[in-house]
Motif scaffolding. Sequence first.
Motif, PDB file in Angstrom:
ATOM      1  N   PRO A 159      13.336   7.955  -4.529  1.00  0.00           N
ATOM      2  CA  PRO A 159      12.119   7.171  -4.749  1.00  0.00           C
ATOM      3  C   PRO A 159      11.932   6.764  -6.216  1.00  0.00           C
ATOM      4  O   PRO A 159      12.232   7.550  -7.116  1.00  0.00           O
ATOM      5  N   ALA A 213      -2.338  15.751   3.912  1.00  0.00           N
ATOM      6  CA  ALA A 213      -3.548  15.144   3.374  1.00  0.00           C
ATOM      7  C   ALA A 213      -3.243  13.940   2.477  1.00  0.00           C
ATOM      8  O   ALA A 213      -4.156  13.258   2.041  1.00  0.00           O
ATOM      9  N   HIS A 214      -1.987  13.693   2.221  1.00  0.00           N
ATOM     10  CA  HIS A 214      -1.658  12.645   1.261  1.00  0.00           C
ATOM     11  C   HIS A 214      -0.554  11.731   1.756  1.00  0.00           C
ATOM     12  O   HIS A 214       0.189  12.062   2.663  1.00  0.00           O
ATOM     13  N   THR A 215      -0.470  10.589   1.102  1.00  0.00           N
ATOM     14  CA  THR A 215       0.612   9.656   1.374  1.00  0.00           C
ATOM     15  C   THR A 215       1.355   9.427   0.067  1.00  0.00           C
ATOM     16  O   THR A 215       0.722   9.230  -0.977  1.00  0.00           O
ATOM     17  N   GLY A 216       2.693   9.469   0.128  1.00  0.00           N
ATOM     18  CA  GLY A 216       3.489   9.194  -1.061  1.00  0.00           C
ATOM     19  C   GLY A 216       3.878   7.724  -1.079  1.00  0.00           C
ATOM     20  O   GLY A 216       4.020   7.099  -0.028  1.00  0.00           O
ATOM     21  N   VAL A 217       4.018   7.156  -2.277  1.00  0.00           N
ATOM     22  CA  VAL A 217       4.391   5.746  -2.370  1.00  0.00           C
ATOM     23  C   VAL A 217       5.677   5.602  -3.185  1.00  0.00           C
ATOM     24  O   VAL A 217       5.762   6.076  -4.312  1.00  0.00           O
ATOM     25  N   ASN A 238       5.169   3.400   2.166  1.00  0.00           N
ATOM     26  CA  ASN A 238       4.289   4.567   2.219  1.00  0.00           C
ATOM     27  C   ASN A 238       4.996   5.655   2.994  1.00  0.00           C
ATOM     28  O   ASN A 238       5.517   5.414   4.075  1.00  0.00           O
ATOM     29  N   ILE A 239       5.017   6.834   2.447  1.00  0.00           N
ATOM     30  CA  ILE A 239       5.713   7.930   3.124  1.00  0.00           C
ATOM     31  C   ILE A 239       4.703   9.021   3.436  1.00  0.00           C
ATOM     32  O   ILE A 239       4.082   9.598   2.545  1.00  0.00           O
ATOM     33  N   HIS A 240       4.521   9.233   4.747  1.00  0.00           N
ATOM     34  CA  HIS A 240       3.481  10.177   5.180  1.00  0.00           C
ATOM     35  C   HIS A 240       4.103  11.548   5.367  1.00  0.00           C
ATOM     36  O   HIS A 240       4.437  11.947   6.465  1.00  0.00           O
ATOM     37  N   TYR A 254      -3.613  -2.370  -0.629  1.00  0.00           N
ATOM     38  CA  TYR A 254      -2.907  -1.367   0.140  1.00  0.00           C
ATOM     39  C   TYR A 254      -2.041  -0.599  -0.844  1.00  0.00           C
ATOM     40  O   TYR A 254      -1.536  -1.180  -1.803  1.00  0.00           O
ATOM     41  N   PRO A 255      -1.863   0.707  -0.651  1.00  0.00           N
ATOM     42  CA  PRO A 255      -1.162   1.491  -1.683  1.00  0.00           C
ATOM     43  C   PRO A 255       0.268   1.025  -1.963  1.00  0.00           C
ATOM     44  O   PRO A 255       0.761   1.204  -3.071  1.00  0.00           O
ATOM     45  N   ALA A 309       3.150  14.803   3.355  1.00  0.00           N
ATOM     46  CA  ALA A 309       2.150  15.875   3.322  1.00  0.00           C
ATOM     47  C   ALA A 309       0.957  15.483   4.189  1.00  0.00           C
ATOM     48  O   ALA A 309       0.655  14.305   4.359  1.00  0.00           O
TER      49      ALA A 309
END
Lengths: 492, 100
Positions: A38, A142-146, A136-138, A88-89, A140
């Motif tokens: 990433p 509670a969170h989303t990674g970008v 967007n990588i879901h 959008y993130p 975790a």
Amino acid sequence: MMRTSDDILPVVGLEIHVELATATKLFCRCRNTFGDPPNTHVCPVCIGLPGALPVMNRRAVELSMKVGLALDCKVADYTKWDRKNYYYPDLPKNYQISQYDLPLAADGRLEIPLSDGSTHVVRVLRAHLEEDAGKNIHAAAAHTGVDLNRSCVPLLEIVSEPDMHSVEQVLGYARAMHRLVRWLGASEANMQMGQMRFEPNVNLRIKRGDVEFRTPIAEIKNLNSFRALERTVAFEIDRQYAAWLEDPEGFSIDKLGKQNRGYDDDREQTVFQREKEEAHDYRYFPDPDLAPVVMDKSWRDSVAAEIGELPLARWKRYTEDYSLSPEEADALTQDPETGDILDEAVDTGADARRGVNLLLGRGAALANERGCAIAAVGVTGGQLGELVKMQDAGEVNATAAARIFDILTETDQSPREVAEREGLLAVSDSNQIEQWVEQVIEASPQAVEDATGGGKKQKGAFGFLTGQVMQLSKGAAQPQEVQQILRQKLGL
Amino acid sequence: MAKQIDIDLVRHVGKLSRIELTDEQVRTFSRQLGEIIGYFDKLRELDTDNVEPMAHAVELTNVFAEDAPGESLTPEAALSNAPDRRDDMFQVPRIIGTGS
């Protein structure tokens, strides 16, 4: 589900997103790659830092022109880019640079082959060049990674008219587009890598008696396989007809308009997606950071000159001139190189039919074993042509030709040199064959006993002996001749 | 007359821009944006019937870069100003659904 009294016509249009095969991104010189860690191919432009300025990738424009021209589009004299504003993130600038009212190409068509040998024309409304978003990588809870490696990768959006009326036509169009962009070298269009994505919109025209009904249009977002596309469209046709049967007056395009639906891969069905409030207020305006592009006639002509014979033209030529079946022509037009080999062989005076048999026989088998295209197994058109001509002249039999084909994949030698070196030239010298037959008879007393014994094993034993002789001849003997001599010697 | 920048329009634009506005800010921006847009009424007094619409303020076209890779940032540099991160990714509150 289908009721015969209603005349149902599915109406399908397709938006196809294609990532272009450039070395770098659309507006910066970060690499256009897939699968790297990433945020390793990012810079101020593609992560949207303030003050960074985009510069248009010339190659991306040329590849887009090439696709546009191959689709028989009018390529615009003058084109520009616009900002499509949304948050959008995965969209770090908070706008996507796209094309709104002056797309790069418009008003084209793609003719697609159908399984019955006929073709169908799908009109292309427009094709425009825009930037892809990040991912967007879901991971975790509670969170989303970008990950912004994909941010700003060049994306060609090709929008069809709603000219497809069956699942076969939709798939045919999608596959033809996939083949075309690969053929042109415009995209690798690898579905697993998301390099080609589909958004079908589907509704039905239903005639009951003299009354025509139209169901609401469903737009299904982001499908990334042919299988998902096929299932989605088939599912929507059934779903809409069932919904219309429930409520023929209420389930109509006039009352419900257009709905967004998503495809649920696990359940294999589409599900309603609530429209985000005000989601489509994109407030497009011309991007002040990018200069418009003028594509004059000389530039268009030079790009057009790079386009050779297109897949469908070749498919037609093969079915007509070489009398191939639609499936054979299809297999030979997966890429330009395979057909080039065949055409080159035919140009040397070789018979097309025999050439096709070798390419789709041993060629396809080897390609399959090696996981490559037929053209990549390593036999040239010149080699194929000579081999076919030797076969035609009876200098090698079919078994030997197949064997020579295999050996040619690893050598630059001519088929004749290979045949001589390997002793594969047809042997019609009956003294030589007699010698081999005697050798085999002496070495296989049990088989000889079975073959002459008249029992159940006779046929199998005779076949075994024939095979042994063929093996000694390394395939160079003619099997009929071997059997004749074998019968004589065994007194059969 | 240019379009009225009423309170509802300011709220709508605020929402699209993900900006939370107080009632007082909405009133202030409504007035200020109204003044800005009002200036366009003055520009409209010009007769532009025979003028082609402009797509761009400068008369430059065909500004290209060649398709040759250059330098990128390291992930560390790219993420150095991120408010939140996890490993080498920007981290945001969980989003539901797929984007547009």
